[in-house]
Design a protein around this motif. Structure first.
Motif, PDB file in Angstrom:
ATOM      1  N   GLU A 191      53.822  32.831  47.147  1.00 32.00           N
ATOM      2  CA  GLU A 191      53.583  31.618  46.341  1.00 32.00           C
ATOM      3  C   GLU A 191      52.503  31.879  45.287  1.00 32.00           C
ATOM      4  OE1 GLU A 191      54.439  28.562  49.975  1.00 32.00           O
ATOM      5  OE2 GLU A 191      52.474  28.413  48.994  1.00 32.00           O
ATOM      6  N   MET A 192      51.431  32.577  45.708  1.00 29.88           N
ATOM      7  CA  MET A 192      50.353  32.887  44.762  1.00 29.88           C
ATOM      8  C   MET A 192      50.872  33.802  43.655  1.00 29.88           C
ATOM      9  SD  MET A 192      46.896  33.280  47.053  1.00 29.88           S
ATOM     10  CE  MET A 192      47.495  34.566  48.160  1.00 29.88           C
ATOM     11  N   ALA A 193      51.618  34.817  44.033  1.00 29.55           N
ATOM     12  CA  ALA A 193      52.149  35.759  43.033  1.00 29.55           C
ATOM     13  C   ALA A 193      53.065  35.029  42.055  1.00 29.55           C
ATOM     14  CB  ALA A 193      52.896  36.896  43.724  1.00 29.55           C
ATOM     15  N   GLU A 198      48.299  42.969  37.540  1.00 30.88           N
ATOM     16  CA  GLU A 198      47.360  43.226  36.433  1.00 30.88           C
ATOM     17  C   GLU A 198      46.083  42.390  36.570  1.00 30.88           C
ATOM     18  OE1 GLU A 198      49.978  42.084  33.320  1.00 30.88           O
ATOM     19  OE2 GLU A 198      50.569  44.146  32.858  1.00 30.88           O
ATOM     20  N   ASP A 199      46.206  41.181  37.169  1.00 25.25           N
ATOM     21  CA  ASP A 199      45.068  40.242  37.184  1.00 25.25           C
ATOM     22  C   ASP A 199      44.547  39.933  38.586  1.00 25.25           C
ATOM     23  OD1 ASP A 199      45.371  40.038  34.430  1.00 25.25           O
ATOM     24  OD2 ASP A 199      46.855  38.443  34.638  1.00 25.25           O
ATOM     25  N   GLY A 200      44.991  40.669  39.576  1.00 27.35           N
ATOM     26  CA  GLY A 200      44.465  40.376  40.908  1.00 27.35           C
ATOM     27  C   GLY A 200      45.253  41.047  42.009  1.00 27.35           C
ATOM     28  N   VAL A 235      52.905  41.739  38.729  1.00 25.93           N
ATOM     29  CA  VAL A 235      52.723  42.542  39.947  1.00 25.93           C
ATOM     30  C   VAL A 235      53.339  43.920  39.714  1.00 25.93           C
ATOM     31  CG1 VAL A 235      53.369  42.742  42.385  1.00 25.93           C
ATOM     32  CG2 VAL A 235      52.659  40.520  41.446  1.00 25.93           C
ATOM     33  N   TYR A 236      52.528  44.970  39.971  1.00 27.29           N
ATOM     34  CA  TYR A 236      53.055  46.329  39.749  1.00 27.29           C
ATOM     35  C   TYR A 236      53.220  47.118  41.051  1.00 27.29           C
ATOM     36  CZ  TYR A 236      48.116  47.637  40.041  1.00 27.29           C
ATOM     37  OH  TYR A 236      46.824  47.787  40.460  1.00 27.29           O
ATOM     38  N   LEU A 237      52.610  46.638  42.146  1.00 27.20           N
ATOM     39  CA  LEU A 237      52.718  47.382  43.403  1.00 27.20           C
ATOM     40  C   LEU A 237      52.712  46.428  44.594  1.00 27.20           C
ATOM     41  CD1 LEU A 237      52.598  50.034  45.101  1.00 27.20           C
ATOM     42  CD2 LEU A 237      50.112  49.982  44.821  1.00 27.20           C
TER      43      LEU A 237
END
Ligand SMILES: NC(=O)c1ccc[n+]([C@@H]2O[C@H](COP(=O)([O-])OP(=O)(O)OC[C@H]3O[C@@H](n4cnc5c(N)ncnc54)[C@H](O)[C@@H]3O)[C@@H](O)[C@H]2O)c1
Length: 373
Positions: A139-141, A252-254, A149-151
């Motif tokens: 939900e957060m993502a 990228e941001d968290g 998201v990269y990983l």
């Protein structure tokens, strides 16, 4: 369409069948279990007694003749999933098939086709799509908390399964990757919005259980997704100390980290031991980490309740045979990668005649990578 509680039959009477029965007991509003079918009559009767399930069968085909049963859950060895699914579909009942979907891709395709032909739902038992802690991460993502998201990493490890058939590759299809990696692959795929899987690189070995199985007891998979993200799936049957299940998400941001068991545990010291700590914990003496509301934290009651609601047309299945097939295809590519010692692109077509995924590793050119004993 019928209403009231969905009438359920369970195939199997041991580990996961118990979890199914307990899950319906925890969330009793949408479904009720009417029958249990398992060839081990004593186990089936004991499970039925514990959960107040009225009907017991030693042959699941007899249970399928019960007209009032609407949904059947399969909690039997992997090698039986395909035939059972086809039989349940032919009986006109909805299906919940435990993971992994099947032994072969062809079987998975036949299962999906059979459900479609008979107009029933084929729902896939992937409870990580319903695990409250992991749902929070998603939900957060999805709300942008981490930027792109990269990983995504998912890991599930313990010291090996509880039943003999898991160790027999002809009944299980493979080892830690087949048994536990199906969760991790499904998780990364789901978390990343079902982006197609482009390639897999996988390394595996048999480090501690070579006396019990020909299969791998430890595996590491790197999956490339079409949206540019990477999934890392780590699994083990060689990790001591009970069940360990965790995720990590990086954008990228968290980022966020979730450990399924530890965050719900009570750090505990006992000289005497006590009843039960957590799935597959070897002891309750000394330092242990007992969990509470274990099944709820896994998500199985929520998963099965959702499936019952799908049978009533109140919801749309969030985990389907198609998801299971995507995972199975990636599992085949992973064993091929480990067998060939190279990255494998998807779609990957196994050579004709391969009867189970682990054969691609056991017969692969880089077989010598397997750890010696
Ligand atoms: N979602 C999860 O986290 C999870 C966890 C454990 C197991 N599973 C899956 O559930 C399935 C069952 O695993 P388990 O751990 O319960 O195994 P288990 O060995 O504890 O139980 C298997 C059951 O299948 C029954 N069975 C065997 N042959 C049968 C037949 N011909 N007809 C009907 N029943 C038959 C056995 O009698 C037994 O009751 C497997 O596919 C496994 O991968 C999923």
């Amino acid at each position: 369409m019928a209403d009231g509680k969905v009438k359920v039959g369970i195939i199997g009477s041991q580990f996961q069948a118990d979890i199914h029965a307990a899950s319906f007991e925890i969330m009793p509003h949408e479904a009720e279990v009417l029958a249990i079918a398992s060839p081990t009559a004593g186990h089936a009767a004991a499970l039925a007694k514990r959960f107040g399930i009225p009907r017991v069968f030693t042959d699941y085909r007899e249970m399928l003749k019960e007209r009032d049963i609407e949904m059947v859950t399969i909690a039997a060895p992997n090698s039986l999933h395909a035939q059972m699914t086809k039989d349940i579909a032919a009986a006109g009942k909805h299906i919940v098939c435990e993971k992994p979907l099947a032994m072969t891709i062809a079987e998975g395709e036949e299962m999906i086709a059979a459900a479609k032909r008979h107009g029933v739902l084929l729902m896939y038992g992937e409870e990580l799509f319903f695990t409250p802690k992991y749902l929070k991460a998603k939900e957060m993502a999805d709300s942008g908390a981490f930027g792109k998201v990269y990983l995504v990493k998912q890991s599930e490890k313990h010291f090996g399964p509880h039943s003999a058939w898991f160790w027999d590759v002809n009944r299980s299809g493979g080892g830690a990757l087949m048994d536990l990696g199906c969760h991790g692959i499904a998780f990364c795929y789901w978390f990343l919005g079902r982006a197609p899987i482009k390639s897999v690189y996988c390394q595996m070995g048999t480090y501690v259980h070579g006396d019990k199985t020909k299969a791998e007891d430890d595996s590491l998979c790197i999956l490339e997704f079409a949206n540019g993200a990477i999934g890392v799936v780590e699994n083990s049957w060689a990790r001591r100390g009970g069940m360990d299940d965790r995720i990590e998400v990086f954008g990228e941001d968290g980022c966020t980290y979730a450990n399924l068991h530890m965050g719900n545990a009570l750090p505990t010291y006992s000289e005497n031991g006590y009843g039960y700590a957590v799935e597959k914990a070897p002891t309750t003496k000394g330092w242990t980490y007992p969990v509470f509301e274990e099944l709820w934290n896994y998500g199985t009651p929520q998963e099965l309740t959702h499936f019952a609601r799908c049978v009533r047309g109140k919801e749309t299945p969030q985990a389907t045979g198609q998801d299971g097939l995507v995972v199975l295809r990636a599992i085949y590519a992973s064993y091929a990668s480990a067998g060939e010692g190279r990255k494998v692109a998807l779609p990957y077509l196994p050579p004709p005649g391969v009867k189970k995924p682990v054969d691609l590793w056991l017969n692969g050119a880089s077989r010598e990578q397997r750890a010696p004993h």
